[in-house]
Design a protein around this motif. Structure first.
Motif, mmCIF file in Angstrom:
data_model
loop_
_atom_site.group_PDB
_atom_site.id
_atom_site.type_symbol
_atom_site.label_atom_id
_atom_site.label_comp_id
_atom_site.label_asym_id
_atom_site.label_seq_id
_atom_site.Cartn_x
_atom_site.Cartn_y
_atom_site.Cartn_z
ATOM 1 N N TYR A 107 0.857 -1.182 0.000
ATOM 2 C CA TYR A 107 0.000 0.000 0.000
ATOM 3 C C TYR A 107 0.895 1.234 0.000
ATOM 4 O O TYR A 107 2.117 1.123 0.145
ATOM 5 N N PHE A 108 0.279 2.384 -0.153
ATOM 6 C CA PHE A 108 1.032 3.629 -0.091
ATOM 7 C C PHE A 108 0.336 4.605 0.834
ATOM 8 O O PHE A 108 -0.887 4.725 0.815
ATOM 9 N N ILE A 109 1.142 5.306 1.637
ATOM 10 C CA ILE A 109 0.654 6.468 2.361
ATOM 11 C C ILE A 109 0.675 7.592 1.339
ATOM 12 O O ILE A 109 1.693 7.789 0.670
ATOM 13 N N GLN A 110 -0.428 8.299 1.177
ATOM 14 C CA GLN A 110 -0.441 9.478 0.311
ATOM 15 C C GLN A 110 -0.779 10.683 1.175
ATOM 16 O O GLN A 110 -1.849 10.750 1.771
ATOM 17 N N LEU A 111 0.160 11.612 1.240
ATOM 18 C CA LEU A 111 -0.023 12.836 2.013
ATOM 19 C C LEU A 111 -0.002 14.014 1.057
ATOM 20 O O LEU A 111 1.022 14.310 0.458
ATOM 21 N N ASP A 112 -1.179 14.619 0.850
ATOM 22 C CA ASP A 112 -1.277 15.801 -0.007
ATOM 23 C C ASP A 112 -0.992 17.021 0.858
ATOM 24 O O ASP A 112 -1.685 17.266 1.849
ATOM 25 N N TYR A 113 0.045 17.753 0.477
ATOM 26 C CA TYR A 113 0.473 18.911 1.244
ATOM 27 C C TYR A 113 1.061 19.959 0.302
ATOM 28 O O TYR A 113 1.900 19.629 -0.533
ATOM 29 N N ASN A 114 0.585 21.176 0.407
ATOM 30 C CA ASN A 114 1.146 22.292 -0.351
ATOM 31 C C ASN A 114 1.114 22.049 -1.864
ATOM 32 O O ASN A 114 2.061 22.387 -2.576
ATOM 33 N N GLY A 115 0.027 21.416 -2.346
ATOM 34 C CA GLY A 115 -0.127 21.189 -3.783
ATOM 35 C C GLY A 115 0.636 20.005 -4.336
ATOM 36 O O GLY A 115 0.645 19.782 -5.537
ATOM 37 N N LYS A 116 1.284 19.225 -3.469
ATOM 38 C CA LYS A 116 2.052 18.064 -3.926
ATOM 39 C C LYS A 116 1.567 16.808 -3.228
ATOM 40 O O LYS A 116 1.120 16.851 -2.086
ATOM 41 N N LYS A 117 1.684 15.685 -3.943
ATOM 42 C CA LYS A 117 1.364 14.387 -3.362
ATOM 43 C C LYS A 117 2.672 13.720 -2.945
ATOM 44 O O LYS A 117 3.570 13.540 -3.760
ATOM 45 N N HIS A 118 2.773 13.383 -1.686
ATOM 46 C CA HIS A 118 3.952 12.708 -1.161
ATOM 47 C C HIS A 118 3.565 11.265 -0.868
ATOM 48 O O HIS A 118 2.562 11.018 -0.198
ATOM 49 N N LEU A 119 4.338 10.314 -1.389
ATOM 50 C CA LEU A 119 4.022 8.899 -1.228
ATOM 51 C C LEU A 119 5.093 8.183 -0.422
ATOM 52 O O LEU A 119 6.279 8.497 -0.528
ATOM 53 N N GLN A 120 4.657 7.200 0.342
ATOM 54 C CA GLN A 120 5.557 6.343 1.106
ATOM 55 C C GLN A 120 5.008 4.926 1.009
ATOM 56 O O GLN A 120 3.841 4.684 1.315
ATOM 57 N N LYS A 121 5.826 4.002 0.516
ATOM 58 C CA LYS A 121 5.409 2.605 0.340
ATOM 59 C C LYS A 121 5.377 1.882 1.680
ATOM 60 O O LYS A 121 6.293 2.031 2.494
ATOM 61 N N ILE A 122 4.322 1.107 1.902
ATOM 62 C CA ILE A 122 4.212 0.330 3.130
ATOM 63 C C ILE A 122 3.789 -1.099 2.813
ATOM 64 O O ILE A 122 3.162 -1.376 1.795
ATOM 65 N N MET A 123 4.161 -2.020 3.713
ATOM 66 C CA MET A 123 3.821 -3.441 3.565
ATOM 67 C C MET A 123 2.924 -3.864 4.710
ATOM 68 O O MET A 123 3.280 -3.674 5.877
ATOM 69 N N TYR A 124 1.788 -4.432 4.351
ATOM 70 C CA TYR A 124 0.856 -4.963 5.354
ATOM 71 C C TYR A 124 0.860 -6.475 5.264
ATOM 72 O O TYR A 124 0.637 -7.035 4.182
ATOM 73 N N ILE A 125 1.160 -7.129 6.381
ATOM 74 C CA ILE A 125 1.234 -8.589 6.414
ATOM 75 C C ILE A 125 0.325 -9.096 7.520
ATOM 76 O O ILE A 125 0.485 -8.712 8.683
ATOM 77 N N LYS A 126 -0.646 -9.909 7.141
ATOM 78 C CA LYS A 126 -1.560 -10.468 8.146
ATOM 79 C C LYS A 126 -1.036 -11.797 8.619
ATOM 80 O O LYS A 126 -0.410 -12.521 7.920
#
Length: 97
Positions: free
Chosen positions: A78-97
């Motif tokens: 999945y990705f964290i998407q943080l919209d701030y100051n007109g830009k989309k900032h992404l951070q990749k994350i792994m979810y494991i059940k």
């Protein structure tokens, strides 16, 4: 009194990979509107975490691996998407059940 952050930083979530819950932390150098959500690899919104104005500071939010209907999502990337100051900032994350 703690100092105000000098620049915007979106940290890697912790823990990552995660099972159960993960913490999303970021620094805002100025008061601003942000939109924080979790998206899947297709770019579809899985969970809206926060949308609104925040003060200049260090902020953290948790994601419990659930979607907007509070159903547990499947394991994967999945990705964290943080919209701030007109830009989309992404951070990749792994979810494991």
């Amino acid at each position: 009194e703690k100092p105000i952050p000098q620049k915007f930083i979106l940290y890697q979530n912790f823990p990552n990979p995660f099972n159960g819950s993960t913490t999303i932390k970021f620094e805002l150098p100025e008061n601003n509107f942000i939109n924080l959500k979790i998206i899947n690899i297709l770019g579809e919104t899985v969970r809206n975490i926060y949308s609104g104005n925040l003060k200049a500071d260090v902020h953290s939010f948790n994601w419990d691996g659930k979607d907007n209907n509070l159903n547990v999502t499947s394991s994967g990337v999945y990705f964290i998407q943080l919209d701030y100051n007109g830009k989309k900032h992404l951070q990749k994350i792994m979810y494991i059940k």
